[in-house]
Design a protein around this motif. Structure first.
Motif, PDB file in Angstrom:
ATOM      1  N   LEU A 281       0.498   1.201  -1.766  1.00 12.48           N
ATOM      2  CA  LEU A 281       1.537   1.819  -0.950  1.00 12.48           C
ATOM      3  C   LEU A 281       1.832   0.879   0.210  1.00 12.48           C
ATOM      4  O   LEU A 281       0.938   0.568   1.005  1.00 12.48           O
ATOM      5  N   PHE A 282       3.070   0.429   0.307  1.00 10.23           N
ATOM      6  CA  PHE A 282       3.491  -0.453   1.396  1.00 10.23           C
ATOM      7  C   PHE A 282       4.351   0.330   2.368  1.00 10.23           C
ATOM      8  O   PHE A 282       5.255   1.065   1.958  1.00 10.23           O
ATOM      9  N   ALA A 283       4.075   0.169   3.664  1.00 10.44           N
ATOM     10  CA  ALA A 283       4.848   0.853   4.700  1.00 10.44           C
ATOM     11  C   ALA A 283       5.126  -0.109   5.841  1.00 10.44           C
ATOM     12  O   ALA A 283       4.299  -0.967   6.165  1.00 10.44           O
TER      13      ALA A 283
ATOM     14  N   SER B 253       7.858   1.020  -7.971  1.00  5.66           N
ATOM     15  CA  SER B 253       8.508   2.113  -8.696  1.00  5.66           C
ATOM     16  C   SER B 253       9.322   2.995  -7.774  1.00  5.66           C
ATOM     17  O   SER B 253      10.267   3.651  -8.218  1.00  5.66           O
ATOM     18  N   GLU B 254       8.961   3.058  -6.492  1.00  8.85           N
ATOM     19  CA  GLU B 254       9.662   3.915  -5.545  1.00  8.85           C
ATOM     20  C   GLU B 254       9.960   3.124  -4.277  1.00  8.85           C
ATOM     21  O   GLU B 254       9.129   2.341  -3.816  1.00  8.85           O
TER      22      GLU B 254
ATOM     23  N   ALA C 285       7.312   1.759   0.150  1.00 12.38           N
ATOM     24  CA  ALA C 285       7.448   1.249  -1.224  1.00 12.38           C
ATOM     25  C   ALA C 285       6.134   1.492  -1.954  1.00 12.38           C
ATOM     26  O   ALA C 285       5.060   1.156  -1.443  1.00 12.38           O
ATOM     27  N   LYS C 286       6.229   2.076  -3.136  1.00 12.48           N
ATOM     28  CA  LYS C 286       5.024   2.452  -3.862  1.00 12.48           C
ATOM     29  C   LYS C 286       5.082   1.951  -5.288  1.00 12.48           C
ATOM     30  O   LYS C 286       6.137   1.958  -5.924  1.00 12.48           O
ATOM     31  N   ALA C 287       3.926   1.514  -5.771  1.00 15.89           N
ATOM     32  CA  ALA C 287       3.792   1.094  -7.163  1.00 15.89           C
ATOM     33  C   ALA C 287       2.881   2.077  -7.881  1.00 15.89           C
ATOM     34  O   ALA C 287       1.916   2.583  -7.309  1.00 15.89           O
ATOM     35  N   THR C 288       3.185   2.361  -9.123  1.00 13.74           N
ATOM     36  CA  THR C 288       2.326   3.216  -9.944  1.00 13.74           C
ATOM     37  C   THR C 288       2.074   2.516 -11.267  1.00 13.74           C
ATOM     38  O   THR C 288       2.917   1.766 -11.770  1.00 13.74           O
ATOM     39  N   THR C 289       0.915   2.773 -11.847  1.00 17.79           N
ATOM     40  CA  THR C 289       0.559   2.089 -13.096  1.00 17.79           C
ATOM     41  C   THR C 289       1.438   2.524 -14.253  1.00 17.79           C
ATOM     42  O   THR C 289       1.612   1.796 -15.222  1.00 17.79           O
TER      43      THR C 289
END
Length: 742
Positions: A600-602, A628-629, A650-654
């Motif tokens: 999770l990037f903020a 992904s988001e 910004a969030k990444a999910t597997t």
């Protein structure tokens, strides 16, 4: 023939074989200027040019350059810009020459004591910028070397005034290679140096400049200008291109260093270390030893930011012994920049002693106590109980014990009697900075070991008056957005968070409270005194065991972290430091492999002062499947009802993003040039704020200018609003900005 020399183009003169020895020294140039000036007073321009050429026919190239400069100088004096001139009938090249000379005169007023604020808003500067723009738009392309030289002179003047002129920067970028080759090397050096001051992100043009410098070489410029050019090349990161480092290294190997003072030698060492493709572990190059020895021979050693640069550069060049020699010479007067670099390089076992030295340079008693408390914490981390006891005794002798000191003594089981009596020092002294006063307000109001109480104390200090306001990126509405995002990760495995910009430790403690007590936060802070204040605050909150404050430049600390942590370790990243490097720091993290697959990037302050290139990179990364988001949340800035800011998540999910191996292979598209120019304006606004040139009203306007620019040039806007009242948002978006740049 003399008349022909004065009327012909400068490019043809550069190709004409020399009829005699060319003068290159500044003394010779001044003598020639004086002789030209004397002749100019007795006759018209054409006659004095002819007579000068006849009397100095052995120097045709320098003659033409000096005569042209004098003619233009006299033209500007005869035609003041503020009184106007007929640009309709004037040749665009002549119009550019006059306006460039006027810009040089305006820039020179800074050296005469005029303040940057006065120059920036001067109507003469606006008139000069308008004339330059008009002449550029009317100019026939391609331009000659003479016109390009005037363009460089104007750009240099505006760079000195810290004013961005878009048309000049674009014209410089569009110069054909033939024109660049026709320019003299000193003018090329001035062009690159001036361009670098705006820190534009343009990889293609940087590649072009590096190829140009390598093909032309850097001969026929003095050592001082060579040092400035090398610094500009390092600022533009031209070391990434082939041949640039060896070009400057060989130039300094041949250069006469006697003309270089401490400042130029310091910049040269840092620049060459920055340009070097690798760290020199043992085989120190001869040019590095030559520069280092010249610096050590200086009567006045480097200080401030320059000293920090040298201490960073010397170990990278394999000159550890010289670095220690310099440190022994200056450590009694070293500033924060130098201590930051020494602390970054030092082992845990020696950091406590360095912090004791830093405390000795602090004037306010409250700051001394905070730094010594940080030294105790470092000694405890290194299991140096005796060193911690010595510092406790030193603080008792000086009456410097604070509530944090009493807490540390209890943790150590020390029998030393504290002074002043418990709870200890709760007033920082009259000469204390606002940040120090904020810490001591928390020490007086908060409950020891209670993170929520400590955070509330800092908030109450910041809100009590404008004089005490503190810019917390994770407070108020923006803080609520961040808390919600961090809390969503509190379930499951313990999280490791990475924070860029510790400040007073407020956001780090908030992260732990939301991620869970089993989370760990590693926080970077470049200012050692501020880092020590943060360590005191973290100890006050009872979180020293899970929050690790590290001192130094983020780029270097990430590299050290790569050697310490396994790949995929970092689950959360939060940035609130230098917005101009957000995108670079994120790219370094992605390339390091430290980010987990569900990171999770903020980041806050993305709209004020603005991080256009980060927003572009995240937008492209989402399109490429790296994240992904992407959520861009609009809300009021901390403490301002009508000032908009964006919090980026910004969030990444597997399940919805590319695999780690495929993500690393993806490259995002290049940002539009308009965004690079917008980012440069954001950087200038940060500098102007530090100079006291920008007030709240101007920021309200500029924020909307950045918002409109992101929509216009990149199609990027906020995805949702988080405002307490709709009317505040509507009022914020009614502001319009009158540009300080052109």
């Amino acid at each position: 023939m003399a008349a022909h020399w004065c009327s012909c183009s400068r490019s043809s003169l550069l190709r004409r074989p020399s009829l005699g020895r060319t003068w290159t020294s500044s003394w010779a140039g001044r003598q020639l200027d004086a002789r030209v000036s004397n002749l100019g007073g007795a006759c018209g321009h054409r006659n004095f040019a002819v007579l000068t050429a006849l009397s100095l026919c052995s120097q045709p190239k320098r003659l033409c350059h000096r005569v042209r400069r004098f003619v233009r100088r006299r033209s500007v004096e005869a035609t003041p810009l503020q009184k106007g001139f007929s640009s309709k009938t004037m040749d665009p090249a002549e119009q550019l020459a006059i306006a460039a000379r006027k810009a040089e005169q305006l820039a020179a007023t800074l050296r005469q004591g005029r303040r940057p604020r006065e120059v920036t808003v001067d109507p003469e500067v606006a008139a000069c910028a308008a004339e330059i723009r008009q002449s550029i738009l009317s100019m026939k392309q391609p331009v000659s070397a003479v016109v390009a030289a005037d363009l460089v002179a104007g750009l240099s003047a505006f760079a000195k005034m810290r004013i961005l002129h878009t048309d000049m920067l674009n014209s410089l970028r569009d110069l054909p290679r033939k024109t660049w080759m026709d320019l003299s090397m000193p003018i090329v050096a001035e062009a690159v140096t001036s361009y670098a001051q705006f820190q534009l992100e343009d990889p293609e043009f940087n590649q072009y400049l590096s190829d140009l410098l390598v093909s032309r070489g850097v001969q026929r410029i003095g050592a001082v200008k060579l040092a400035s050019l090398t610094y500009a090349a390092a600022t533009l990161n031209l070391g990434a291109f082939e041949g640039v480092h060896s070009l400057f290294a060989e130039a300094f190997a041949r250069a006469e260093l006697g003309r270089l003072g401490t400042f130029d030698l310091s910049r040269a060492l840092w620049s060459l270390a920055r340009l070097a493709p690798d760290v020199y572990a043992s085989d120190t190059p001869p040019w590095a030893s030559k520069l280092s020895q010249a610096l050590l021979r200086q009567k006045k050693p480097p200080f401030g930011y320059s000293l920090g640069q040298v201490l960073w550069a010397l170990p990278r060049l394999g000159l550890l012994k010289d670095s220690e020699t310099l440190w022994d010479k200056v450590k009694g007067q070293a500033g924060r920049e130098a201590y930051a670099e020494k602390l970054r390089q030092a082992e845990k076992s020696s950091q406590a002693e360095l912090l004791r030295g830093l405390a000795g340079n602090c004037e306010a008693a409250g700051l001394q106590a905070a730094v010594l408390n940080a030294a105790i914490l470092r000694a405890m981390a290194a299991e140096q109980k005796s060193a911690a006891e010595q510092i406790l005794q030193l603080m008792a002798d000086r009456d410097l014990w604070t509530p944090v000191t009493y807490r540390l003594a209890a943790r150590l089981g020390s029998s030393i009697k504290g002074s002043p009596a418990a709870p200890g020092l709760t007033s920082p002294g009259q000469r204390a900075h606002k940040y120090v006063r904020a810490l001591y307000h928390a020490l007086a109001k908060a409950k020891l070991g209670d993170a929520a109480s400590a955070a509330a104390a800092l908030e109450s200090f910041s809100r009590r008056s404008k004089r005490d306001w503190l810019k917390f990126g994770a407070a108020d509405e923006k803080g609520e957005v961040l808390e919600e995002a961090w809390k969503s990760l509190s379930q499951g495995k313990p999280r490791l968070a990475l924070e860029f910009g510790t400040f007073l430790g407020y956001s780090a403690t908030k992260m732990v409270r939301q991620l869970g007590r089993d989370a760990r936060v590693i926080s970077f802070e470049m200012d050692p005194e501020v880092a020590c204040l943060a360590m005191n605050f973290v100890e006050l909150a009872g979180l020293s065991d899970v929050i690790d404050v590290r001192i130094g430049q983020c780029e270097d600390l990430v590299q050290q972290l790569k050697e310490e942590l396994p790949p995929g370790s970092v689950d959360v990243v939060y940035m609130d430091h230098n917005q101009m490097t957000y995108h670079q720091d994120l790219s370094q993290l992605q390339e390091s492999g430290l980010l987990s697959k569900e990171v999770l990037f903020a980041a806050t302050q993305s709209l004020k002062p603005g991080a256009p290139l980060l927003l572009w990179n995240l937008h492209e990364a989402k399109k490429a499947g790296i994240f992904s988001e992407l959520d861009i949340v609009s809300s009021p800035d901390c403490g301002f009802k009508e000032m908009e800011d964006w919090t980026v998540l910004a969030k990444a999910t597997t399940t919805r993003t590319r695999s780690l191996k495929r993500r690393q292979a993806v490259t995002t598209s290049k940002a539009p040039r308009e965004l690079a120019l917008l980012a440069a304006e954001c950087n200038l606004m940060r500098w102007r704020t530090a100079q006291g040139m920008v007030d709240e009203a101007r920021w309200n306007e500029f924020v909307q200018y950045v918002r409109d620019g992101m929509q216009k040039f990149a199609g990027i806007t906020s995805t949702r609003d988080y405002w307490p009242q709709q009317r505040w948002r509507d009022a914020a978006r009614k502001h319009t900005y009158e540009r300080l740049d052109y």
